[in-house]
Design an enzyme around this catalytic site. Structure first.
Site, short mmCIF file in Angstrom:
data_model
loop_
_atom_site.label_atom_id
_atom_site.label_comp_id
_atom_site.label_asym_id
_atom_site.label_seq_id
_atom_site.Cartn_x
_atom_site.Cartn_y
_atom_site.Cartn_z
NE ARG A 53 -3.35 -0.71 2.89
CZ ARG A 53 -2.91 -0.43 4.12
NH1 ARG A 53 -2.50 0.78 4.43
NH2 ARG A 53 -2.88 -1.36 5.05
CE1 TYR A 105 -18.57 9.24 -15.51
CE2 TYR A 105 -17.62 9.41 -13.32
CZ TYR A 105 -18.25 8.67 -14.29
OH TYR A 105 -18.55 7.36 -14.06
CG ASP A 135 -11.62 14.75 -15.41
OD1 ASP A 135 -10.97 14.24 -16.34
OD2 ASP A 135 -12.45 14.13 -14.72
CE LYS A 188 -14.11 6.34 -18.15
NZ LYS A 188 -14.47 7.61 -17.55
#
Ligand SMILES: *Cc1c(COP(=O)(O)O)cnc(C)c1O
Length: 406
Positions: A82, A136, A201, A226
């Site tokens: 992590r 979005y 973004d 994407k």
């Protein structure tokens, strides 16, 4: 290093080119891989370790203390999965180079990346966010619902400066925006933000078409699901930013656990290599389809950004659900940025979670369809769209006339 024992090592002067002087297409292929040839490797190794053995627990304590202080990537092995992963780090290095930032921090999804940004600012007592619609759908929802304790003020670009408060921790925009492809003047927006970090973004434009950090954005967000991944088979998010903010993001990632899997990191690095070629090819096809849609009487309005790109949105005169039901080559599915062309109805899917009035107010009409153009042949795509749009408007009176004569 004894080069006689390292026959695969290039001579010392091979890597003297300053990385910053390399063009985007070169960075896309080489960034994050610069050490491979010296190691005698061609493909990047995938490190699936969740933990990293060490007989030196004093050294481990020092590394954990250093991470807690700055969030800098630990020197040497990451201690635990992590805290960091070498395969994911290759993707982060490469994306930072493409966006022109000091660092990048990868997450399990775009929403995990945005959540980490909000948590960083919220933990500093800066819970207020100023945002411009449309965003979005889930980004809009995350802010509107205040799921992470943030409070949002929606404004238009001209209202940003007036919307800022002492506790404003973030200004968030998308350009071109999902799904209307509305564009903003990023340098003007960044100027209006003053000292408040601007998050842009950049999922739709990708660094191939636009590098928001060069225009004043402190944080550049991607749904790497994407275009960066590019093949519809990896879910990921990433924030490109300065090293100071990256440290805070790594600390939040460590504490909240939204890490990216190393296999996903590998696929993203592979995806970046073809990003410029994919984006340019799909954009050329998208521009052609946008031109034909704009000339088509069945289409009321076409949205295509000035900076180009592979996304086209359009409003139909008829029923948008019928168009979705009639595509055959194009895939009727949410998401975007894959090698195949996808179409979806934002009011039903990607922006369903946004209140209908807010959605319409942001320009997301109920007749809007969003097309993510892939790498298929333009004529094949047009043939499919042409069929899906249904009968041409001028043909209808003829058909009705025939029906009446029966
Ligand atoms: C898809 C998307 C997101 C969310 O990313 P996920 O990877 O699905 O979590 C954020 N911003 C934009 C513009 C998107 O298209």
């Amino acid at each position: 290093m004894d080069s006689a024992r390292m026959p695969t090592s290039p001579p010392d002067d091979v890597r003297t080119t300053a990385p910053r002087s390399r063009a985007l297409a070169t960075e896309a292929v080489h960034a994050g891989r610069d050490d491979l040839a010296r190691q005698g490797l061609h493909a990047p190794p995938i490190d699936l370790s969740t933990t990293y053995p060490s007989y030196d627990s004093r050294g481990e304590a020092a590394r954990i203390d250093a991470f807690a202080a700055t969030g800098a990537d630990p020197d040497g092995p990451p201690v635990y999965g992590r805290l960091g992963n070498p395969t994911v780090a290759r993707f982060e290095t490469a994306l930072a180079r493409l966006e022109g930032t000091e660092a990048a921090v990868a997450f399990a999804s775009g929403m995990a990346a945005l959540s980490a940004v909000l948590l960083v600012r919220g933990s500093m007592g800066l819970r207020h966010v100023v945002a411009v619609r449309p965003l979005y759908g889930c980004s809009d929802h995350l802010l509107t619902a205040g799921l992470l304790g943030s409070e949002v003020t929606w404004t238009d670009p001209a209202g940003i400066a007036d919307a800022l408060r002492p506790d404003t921790g973030l200004v968030m925009v998308e350009s071109p925006a999902n799904p209307t492809l509305a564009e903003l003047d990023l340098p003007a927006v960044a100027h209006a933000c003053g000292s408040v970090p601007l998050l842009a973004d950049n999922t739709f434009a990708t660094p191939v078409l636009q590098r928001p950090a060069e225009q004043g954005a402190r944080l550049v967000l991607h749904s790497a699901t994407k275009y960066l991944g590019g093949h519809g088979d990896v879910m990921a998010g990433v924030v490109a930013c300065d090293e100071e903010f990256a440290g805070r993001l790594r600390q939040v990632r460590f504490a909240t656990g939204g890490v990216l899997h190393p296999l996903a990191g590998y696929l993203l690095l592979r995806g970046l290599a073809t990003l410029p070629v994919r984006v340019r090819a799909a954009s050329a096809t998208a521009a052609e389809l946008a031109r034909r849609l704009a000339a088509d009487p069945r289409v009321a309005r076409v949205h295509y950004p000035r900076i180009g790109g592979a996304m086209v949105s359009f409003e139909v005169h008829g029923d948008p659900h019928e168009v979705i039901g009639r595509v055959r080559l194009i895939t009727p599915a949410v998401s975007l940025g894959s090698v195949d062309t996808l179409i979806q109805h934002p009011a039903s899917i990607s922006h369903r979670i946004v209140d209908a009035d807010d959605r319409r107010g942001a320009g997301v009409s109920d007749r809007l369809l969003r097309l993510s153009v892939g790498l298929e042949d333009a004529e094949d795509l047009w043939a499919d769209l042409d069929g899906a749009l249904g009968e041409r408007a001028e043909a209808i009176p003829l058909r009705e006339a025939l029906a009446r004569t029966e």
